[in-house]
Design a protein around this motif. Structure first.
Motif, PDB file in Angstrom:
ATOM      1  N   PRO A   1       0.840  -1.196   0.000  1.00 38.72           N
ATOM      2  CA  PRO A   1       0.000   0.000   0.000  1.00 38.72           C
ATOM      3  C   PRO A   1       0.877   1.249   0.000  1.00 38.72           C
ATOM      4  O   PRO A   1       2.022   1.225   0.468  1.00 38.72           O
ATOM      5  CB  PRO A   1      -0.778  -0.126   1.317  1.00 38.72           C
ATOM      6  N   LEU A   2       0.315   2.342  -0.514  1.00 40.70           N
ATOM      7  CA  LEU A   2       1.106   3.554  -0.724  1.00 40.70           C
ATOM      8  C   LEU A   2       0.522   4.764  -0.015  1.00 40.70           C
ATOM      9  O   LEU A   2      -0.682   5.029  -0.103  1.00 40.70           O
ATOM     10  CB  LEU A   2       1.182   3.878  -2.218  1.00 40.70           C
ATOM     11  N   VAL A   3       1.395   5.503   0.667  1.00 45.38           N
ATOM     12  CA  VAL A   3       1.081   6.852   1.120  1.00 45.38           C
ATOM     13  C   VAL A   3       1.853   7.811   0.232  1.00 45.38           C
ATOM     14  O   VAL A   3       3.077   7.699   0.101  1.00 45.38           O
ATOM     15  CB  VAL A   3       1.473   7.060   2.595  1.00 45.38           C
ATOM     16  N   LEU A   4       1.158   8.733  -0.409  1.00 46.10           N
ATOM     17  CA  LEU A   4       1.783   9.752  -1.245  1.00 46.10           C
ATOM     18  C   LEU A   4       1.753  11.068  -0.493  1.00 46.10           C
ATOM     19  O   LEU A   4       0.708  11.454   0.046  1.00 46.10           O
ATOM     20  CB  LEU A   4       1.036   9.882  -2.569  1.00 46.10           C
ATOM     21  N   ALA A   5       2.887  11.756  -0.427  1.00 47.00           N
ATOM     22  CA  ALA A   5       2.980  13.006   0.338  1.00 47.00           C
ATOM     23  C   ALA A   5       3.491  14.121  -0.563  1.00 47.00           C
ATOM     24  O   ALA A   5       4.552  13.991  -1.183  1.00 47.00           O
ATOM     25  CB  ALA A   5       3.898  12.823   1.542  1.00 47.00           C
ATOM     26  N   LEU A   6       2.735  15.219  -0.618  1.00 47.46           N
ATOM     27  CA  LEU A   6       3.073  16.347  -1.504  1.00 47.46           C
ATOM     28  C   LEU A   6       3.106  17.645  -0.710  1.00 47.46           C
ATOM     29  O   LEU A   6       2.124  18.021  -0.076  1.00 47.46           O
ATOM     30  CB  LEU A   6       2.037  16.453  -2.625  1.00 47.46           C
ATOM     31  N   ASN A   7       4.244  18.322  -0.737  1.00 51.75           N
ATOM     32  CA  ASN A   7       4.387  19.666  -0.183  1.00 51.75           C
ATOM     33  C   ASN A   7       4.703  20.637  -1.313  1.00 51.75           C
ATOM     34  O   ASN A   7       4.985  20.233  -2.446  1.00 51.75           O
ATOM     35  CB  ASN A   7       5.515  19.716   0.846  1.00 51.75           C
ATOM     36  N   ALA A   8       4.701  21.929  -0.990  1.00 50.61           N
ATOM     37  CA  ALA A   8       5.091  22.950  -1.962  1.00 50.61           C
ATOM     38  C   ALA A   8       5.935  23.996  -1.256  1.00 50.61           C
ATOM     39  O   ALA A   8       5.718  25.196  -1.391  1.00 50.61           O
ATOM     40  CB  ALA A   8       3.868  23.576  -2.622  1.00 50.61           C
ATOM     41  N   GLY A   9       6.931  23.509  -0.475  1.00 49.49           N
ATOM     42  CA  GLY A   9       7.887  24.420   0.144  1.00 49.49           C
ATOM     43  C   GLY A   9       8.878  24.930  -0.888  1.00 49.49           C
ATOM     44  O   GLY A   9       8.874  24.503  -2.050  1.00 49.49           O
ATOM     45  N   GLY A  10       9.761  25.824  -0.473  1.00 47.29           N
ATOM     46  CA  GLY A  10      10.719  26.424  -1.391  1.00 47.29           C
ATOM     47  C   GLY A  10      11.506  25.425  -2.212  1.00 47.29           C
ATOM     48  O   GLY A  10      11.556  25.520  -3.453  1.00 47.29           O
ATOM     49  N   PRO A  11      12.151  24.425  -1.590  1.00 48.03           N
ATOM     50  CA  PRO A  11      12.936  23.451  -2.375  1.00 48.03           C
ATOM     51  C   PRO A  11      12.090  22.578  -3.290  1.00 48.03           C
ATOM     52  O   PRO A  11      12.624  21.969  -4.213  1.00 48.03           O
ATOM     53  CB  PRO A  11      13.599  22.599  -1.279  1.00 48.03           C
ATOM     54  N   ASP A  12      10.759  22.502  -3.033  1.00 44.91           N
ATOM     55  CA  ASP A  12       9.889  21.692  -3.880  1.00 44.91           C
ATOM     56  C   ASP A  12       9.482  22.422  -5.141  1.00 44.91           C
ATOM     57  O   ASP A  12       9.134  21.798  -6.151  1.00 44.91           O
ATOM     58  CB  ASP A  12       8.593  21.324  -3.136  1.00 44.91           C
ATOM     59  N   GLY A  13       9.488  23.746  -5.073  1.00 45.57           N
ATOM     60  CA  GLY A  13       8.825  24.555  -6.081  1.00 45.57           C
ATOM     61  C   GLY A  13       7.396  24.822  -5.637  1.00 45.57           C
ATOM     62  O   GLY A  13       6.715  23.924  -5.138  1.00 45.57           O
ATOM     63  N   LYS A  14       6.956  26.053  -5.753  1.00 51.38           N
ATOM     64  CA  LYS A  14       5.613  26.418  -5.283  1.00 51.38           C
ATOM     65  C   LYS A  14       4.504  25.894  -6.181  1.00 51.38           C
ATOM     66  O   LYS A  14       3.372  25.704  -5.754  1.00 51.38           O
ATOM     67  CB  LYS A  14       5.502  27.951  -5.185  1.00 51.38           C
ATOM     68  N   ASP A  15       4.827  25.685  -7.436  1.00 53.52           N
ATOM     69  CA  ASP A  15       3.835  25.257  -8.429  1.00 53.52           C
ATOM     70  C   ASP A  15       3.722  23.732  -8.398  1.00 53.52           C
ATOM     71  O   ASP A  15       4.700  23.022  -8.634  1.00 53.52           O
ATOM     72  CB  ASP A  15       4.291  25.736  -9.803  1.00 53.52           C
ATOM     73  N   THR A  16       2.525  23.213  -8.117  1.00 52.36           N
ATOM     74  CA  THR A  16       2.321  21.759  -8.082  1.00 52.36           C
ATOM     75  C   THR A  16       1.625  21.232  -9.333  1.00 52.36           C
ATOM     76  O   THR A  16       1.218  20.064  -9.372  1.00 52.36           O
ATOM     77  CB  THR A  16       1.491  21.355  -6.850  1.00 52.36           C
TER      78      THR A  16
END
Length: 439
Positions: free
Chosen positions: A346-361
């Motif tokens: 099973p999978l947990v997917l985790a998405l942030n949009a902090g500075g190192p991630d890039g703000k645009d998702t």
């Protein structure tokens, strides 16, 4: 002869002292290891210090959009079979981070260096450290609000390699060698910079694969439309896939001598076998035979928290990092997320949009989430809602909670699972690692 530390001069020594003090303060405040800060402060006080500390060392730089941290670790352990190696294993891959790494050896006792380098920083770093070897993994779209278009990076890399060739001509030094992924037309286009589709530097071509094809709908040399295949070729300008000296077939690595080597690793997935292929080809160029290189590479079980197995409330959790569409495509592949018995976790997917991630998702709409049909999935992270919408349009049944570790517990209970995989982008991944005590 290796320079003595006294040759650095008072200004350089003071800059390093202040930089190291800043790094120590960062660690004391639990703000991070401080390599970037140390290098940033020292460079402001002593411009040119990066080149000074890199002088008289044999430097390898590893760059690309995906896999550079793992490839760097693999190459470093391979070269360590022949002697000590200085490497930025913490992933501080900008010029200031590499300077911070070099500052840990100011007397320059370690003459062999392997540095991971951010794609945009390759120009600045190469100017200063004069690499003996470039290892170029792949180029794909990545964080457009921080990076730039892929083909702009191709042109920048072309300039880096042209300048390295010109410097070799001017100084009489042996030209650096390039180990490059022949299967990525973007990388090949960056390396094949001559007027007749010829490289300007000696090249060792590696067939490391390129499952991500969304950036190659047209020829990177002349922009003519083509149908991208592994053996790509442009009917308009003649640009075509170079013939590789190193190849990978399932779990078998084949070198230019025709000998085959077992490429079964502790790390999962096709992507890591490709990383190993790049590392082994580079190590061979530097004098380490394939079997000697593969022995420590096979033993690697985690890289900077990637692929680490931890316990969360009695559930076995494996941590996977994916930062862009190409990376997510690899991390969600069955051979990456299958358990040792072959079952799909099973999978947990985790998405942030902090500075190192890039703000645009918006890039998540390029990820092939449809391959998760039939899987137990949770969406989590600061941008869990964005991820949930994307999963809904991909037709993936899922649940949602912002806290990834809470999602692990809920998913394990719902799926009656003893193991859960977590796939997270950068700041989500580092946050999870911090919470579960993974360095």
């Amino acid at each position: 002869m290796t320079p003595a530390r006294s040759a650095l001069g008072a200004k350089a020594r003071l800059a390093m002292l202040v930089g190291k003090a800043a790094a120590a303060s960062s660690r004391a405040a639990r703000l991070g290891a401080g390599a970037n800060l140390a290098g940033h402060v020292a460079a402001r006080l002593a411009p040119g210090l990066l080149g000074t500390l890199a002088a008289d060392r044999r430097v390898v730089v590893v760059s690309g959009t995906n896999g550079k941290t793992t490839t760097t670790r693999m190459l470093a352990v391979a070269l360590q079979t022949a002697g000590p190696v200085l490497t930025n294993g913490d992933g501080s891959n900008l010029a200031r981070g590499i300077l911070g790494c070099l500052m840990t050896d100011p007397s320059r006792r370690l003459t062999r260096c392997v540095f991971e380098v951010d794609e945009l920083a390759l120009d600045e770093v190469a100017r200063a450290v004069h690499p003996e070897l470039f290892v170029l993994c792949n180029l794909s779209r990545d964080q457009l609000d921080r990076m730039t278009e892929v083909r702009v990076l191709v042109r920048r890399w072309q300039q880096v390699l042209r300048r390295a060739a010109a410097e070799a001509d001017e100084t009489g030094r042996p030209p650096p060698t390039v180990v490059a992924n022949a299967d990525d037309p973007m990388v090949a286009s960056a390396v094949v910079t001559g007027p007749s589709n010829e490289p300007v530097l000696p090249v060792i071509w590696v067939s490391a694969g390129q499952p991500w094809i969304a950036d190659a709908s047209s020829c990177p040399r002349c922009s003519a439309h083509w149908v991208f295949r592994v053996r790509y070729a442009c009917d308009t300008c003649g640009f075509a896939r170079p013939e590789p000296a190193w190849q990978l077939a399932e779990d078998v690595l084949q070198g230019p001598d025709g000998l085959e080597h077992d490429a079964k690793l502790s790390l999962p997935g096709r992507a890591n076998r490709a990383n190993a292929l790049m590392a082994v080809a580079a190590a061979a160029q530097l004098g380490v035979p394939p079997e000697a290189a593969l022995s420590p590479i096979r033993a690697i079980e985690a890289v900077g928290g990637r692929y680490a197995m931890v316990q969360v409330h009695g559930v076995a959790v494996r941590l996977l990092l994916a930062k862009n569409p190409a990376g997510w495509k690899e991390m969600l592949a069955p051979d990456m997320v299958a358990s040792p018995s072959g079952e799909l976790a099973p999978l947990v997917l985790a998405l942030n949009a902090g500075g190192p991630d890039g703000k645009d998702t918006s890039w998540i709409w390029d990820v092939p989430f449809d391959q998760l049909k039939g899987r137990a999935v949770y969406a989590s992270g600061e941008r869990a809602e964005d991820l949930a919408v994307r999963l809904r349009y991909a037709g993936i049944d899922h649940a949602m909670t912002r806290d990834p570790l809470q999602a692990v517990t809920l998913l394990a209970a719902a799926a009656s699972a003893q193991r859960v995989d977590v796939v997270a982008n950068y700041t989500a991944f580092t946050s999870i690692c911090s919470r579960v005590g993974v360095a």
